[in-house]
Design an enzyme around this catalytic site. Structure first.
Site, short mmCIF file in Angstrom:
data_model
loop_
_atom_site.label_atom_id
_atom_site.label_comp_id
_atom_site.label_asym_id
_atom_site.label_seq_id
_atom_site.Cartn_x
_atom_site.Cartn_y
_atom_site.Cartn_z
N SER A 115 0.86 -1.19 0.00
CA SER A 115 0.00 0.00 0.00
C SER A 115 0.90 1.24 0.00
CB SER A 115 -0.87 0.03 1.26
OG SER A 115 -1.53 1.26 1.39
N TYR A 157 -1.38 -0.82 10.45
CA TYR A 157 -1.57 -1.22 9.05
C TYR A 157 -0.37 -0.74 8.22
CZ TYR A 157 -3.63 -1.44 4.35
OH TYR A 157 -3.87 -1.70 3.02
P1 NAP Z 1 -11.32 -6.45 -0.53
O1 NAP Z 1 -12.17 -6.17 -1.72
O2 NAP Z 1 -11.95 -6.34 0.83
O3 NAP Z 1 -10.69 -7.90 -0.70
C1 NAP Z 1 -9.98 -8.52 0.33
C2 NAP Z 1 -9.77 -9.99 -0.01
O4 NAP Z 1 -9.02 -10.61 1.04
C3 NAP Z 1 -11.08 -10.75 -0.14
O5 NAP Z 1 -10.98 -11.66 -1.21
C4 NAP Z 1 -11.18 -11.52 1.18
O6 NAP Z 1 -11.94 -12.71 0.96
C5 NAP Z 1 -9.70 -11.80 1.46
N1 NAP Z 1 -9.43 -12.05 2.88
C6 NAP Z 1 -9.69 -11.24 3.92
N2 NAP Z 1 -9.35 -11.82 5.08
C7 NAP Z 1 -8.86 -13.06 4.76
C8 NAP Z 1 -8.35 -14.15 5.50
N3 NAP Z 1 -8.30 -14.11 6.85
N4 NAP Z 1 -7.94 -15.26 4.84
C9 NAP Z 1 -8.01 -15.33 3.49
N5 NAP Z 1 -8.49 -14.32 2.72
C10 NAP Z 1 -8.91 -13.20 3.36
O7 NAP Z 1 -10.06 -5.48 -0.47
P2 NAP Z 1 -8.95 -5.10 -1.56
O8 NAP Z 1 -8.92 -3.64 -1.65
O9 NAP Z 1 -9.12 -5.88 -2.79
O10 NAP Z 1 -7.65 -5.56 -0.76
C11 NAP Z 1 -6.63 -6.35 -1.35
C12 NAP Z 1 -5.28 -5.88 -0.85
O11 NAP Z 1 -5.06 -4.53 -1.28
C13 NAP Z 1 -5.11 -5.87 0.68
O12 NAP Z 1 -3.85 -6.41 1.01
C14 NAP Z 1 -5.16 -4.39 1.04
O13 NAP Z 1 -4.43 -4.11 2.21
C15 NAP Z 1 -4.53 -3.77 -0.21
N6 NAP Z 1 -4.83 -2.34 -0.44
C16 NAP Z 1 -6.09 -1.94 -0.72
C17 NAP Z 1 -6.33 -0.58 -0.94
C18 NAP Z 1 -7.71 -0.06 -1.29
O14 NAP Z 1 -7.90 1.19 -1.23
N7 NAP Z 1 -8.65 -0.89 -1.65
C19 NAP Z 1 -5.29 0.34 -0.86
C20 NAP Z 1 -4.02 -0.12 -0.56
C21 NAP Z 1 -3.78 -1.46 -0.37
P3 NAP Z 1 -12.81 -13.48 2.05
O15 NAP Z 1 -13.58 -12.47 2.83
O16 NAP Z 1 -13.64 -14.41 1.21
O17 NAP Z 1 -11.82 -14.23 2.88
#
Ligand code: NAP
Length: 255
Positions: free
Chosen positions: A141, A151
């Site tokens: 991130s 985080y």
């Molecule tokens: P998201 O739409 O909430 O997706 C998160 C994914 O992680 C889901 O598939 C969820 O699936 C899975 N997950 C959560 N807890 C888990 C666990 N305990 N075991 C296995 N799988 C798990 O969020 P996203 O934005 O795509 O996030 C993906 C990555 O991007 C993360 O590492 C986040 O920190 C990073 N990120 C996001 C942003 C943003 O603004 N969106 C910015 C910077 C970085 P289930 O619930 O089915 O397990």
């Protein structure tokens, strides 16, 4: 054309991970999809099989649970079913400040953002190094560049680990790219119960663009991928500003 091999994507049921699964399937990769929600993964797998001529395995696992994490490690290390590419993407954030969070929730976030990345990378890199090829994309991130709570601290570990691993394993034919997304439209913020008004419009990225840029940077062998002009400007700025100045803004973030 020969198959580019199997890619394992964590957090493939939604958001950035789902987009990685779609775009990697579009490139002809067979897939292993990991997340907790079996039904969602099964639906994603059926859609991908229908849209692309690829094989898709569903591997439901809670990566915070050491036993279930071990199952994914075993899959990565299986010599009979080699995994050519690992995308460490699963993650969540916490809305409240450090002392307002239950310590077990903080521990779970650290386990997912750091321990799972560490153990899955270890399981994948060994066989890749033996074969002399492979790739890792670790989703970090832009928060990693700022001192804003646990985080950010966990994502700073992902950046540091990835920067080192990129150099360490390049001679073994392995590309390690650390993707640093800014605000991206996924379920991340709604799961955290934070609205889209938490950032101005110009900062929001689409997962489609984010992942397309990350894969292009991976193809070029880049160590870091920071998609979006706004973040290409802001991230080096955050790195250049003295930490004493950044710390003055800490009171605005999570503690
Ligand atoms: P998201 O739409 O909430 O997706 C998160 C994914 O992680 C889901 O598939 C969820 O699936 C899975 N997950 C959560 N807890 C888990 C666990 N305990 N075991 C296995 N799988 C798990 O969020 P996203 O934005 O795509 O996030 C993906 C990555 O991007 C993360 O590492 C986040 O920190 C990073 N990120 C996001 C942003 C943003 O603004 N969106 C910015 C910077 C970085 P289930 O619930 O089915 O397990």
């Amino acid at each position: 054309m020969s198959s580019p091999g199997t890619a394992l994507v964590t957090g493939a049921s939604s958001g950035i991970g789902l987009e990685f699964a779609r775009q990697l399937a579009g490139r002809g990769h067979d897939l292993v999809l990991v997340a907790r929600d079996r039904d969602r993964l099964t639906q994603v797998a059926a859609d991908l099989r229908g849209d692309h001529d690829v094989a898709v395995e569903v591997l439901p696992a809670d990566l915070v649970d050491r036993g279930q994490l071990g199952t994914v490690e075993q899959r990565l290390a299986d010599p009979d079913r080699p995994v050519e590419m690992l995308v460490n993407n699963a993650g969540f954030g916490l809305k409240h400040r450090f002392l307002d969070n239950d310590i077990e929730v903080e521990q779970a976030m650290l386990d997912l953002l750091v321990t799972a990345v560490l153990r899955l990378s270890h399981a994948a890199l060994g066989p890749m190094a033996e074969r002399g090829h492979g790739g890792l994309i670790n989703v970090s991130s832009v928060a990693a560049f700022l001192p804003r709570g646990t985080y950010s601290a966990a994502k700073a570990w992902v950046n540091s680990f990835g920067e080192w691993a990129a150099t360490e394993y390049r001679p073994s034919g392995i590309t390690v790219t650390t993707l640093c997304p800014g605000f991206t439209r996924t379920e991340f913020h709604s799961r955290m119960q934070v609205g889209r008004d938490s950032a101005p419009d110009f900062l929001w990225l689409d997962a489609d663009f984010l992942v397309r840029t990350a894969l292009a940077d991976f193809d070029k062998g880049r160590t870091f991928s920071i998609p979006g002009t706004q973040y290409k400007v802001l991230a080096p700025l955050a790195r250049a500003v003295p930490s004493s100045l950044l710390q003055r803004f800490q009171s605005m973030g999570r503690r």
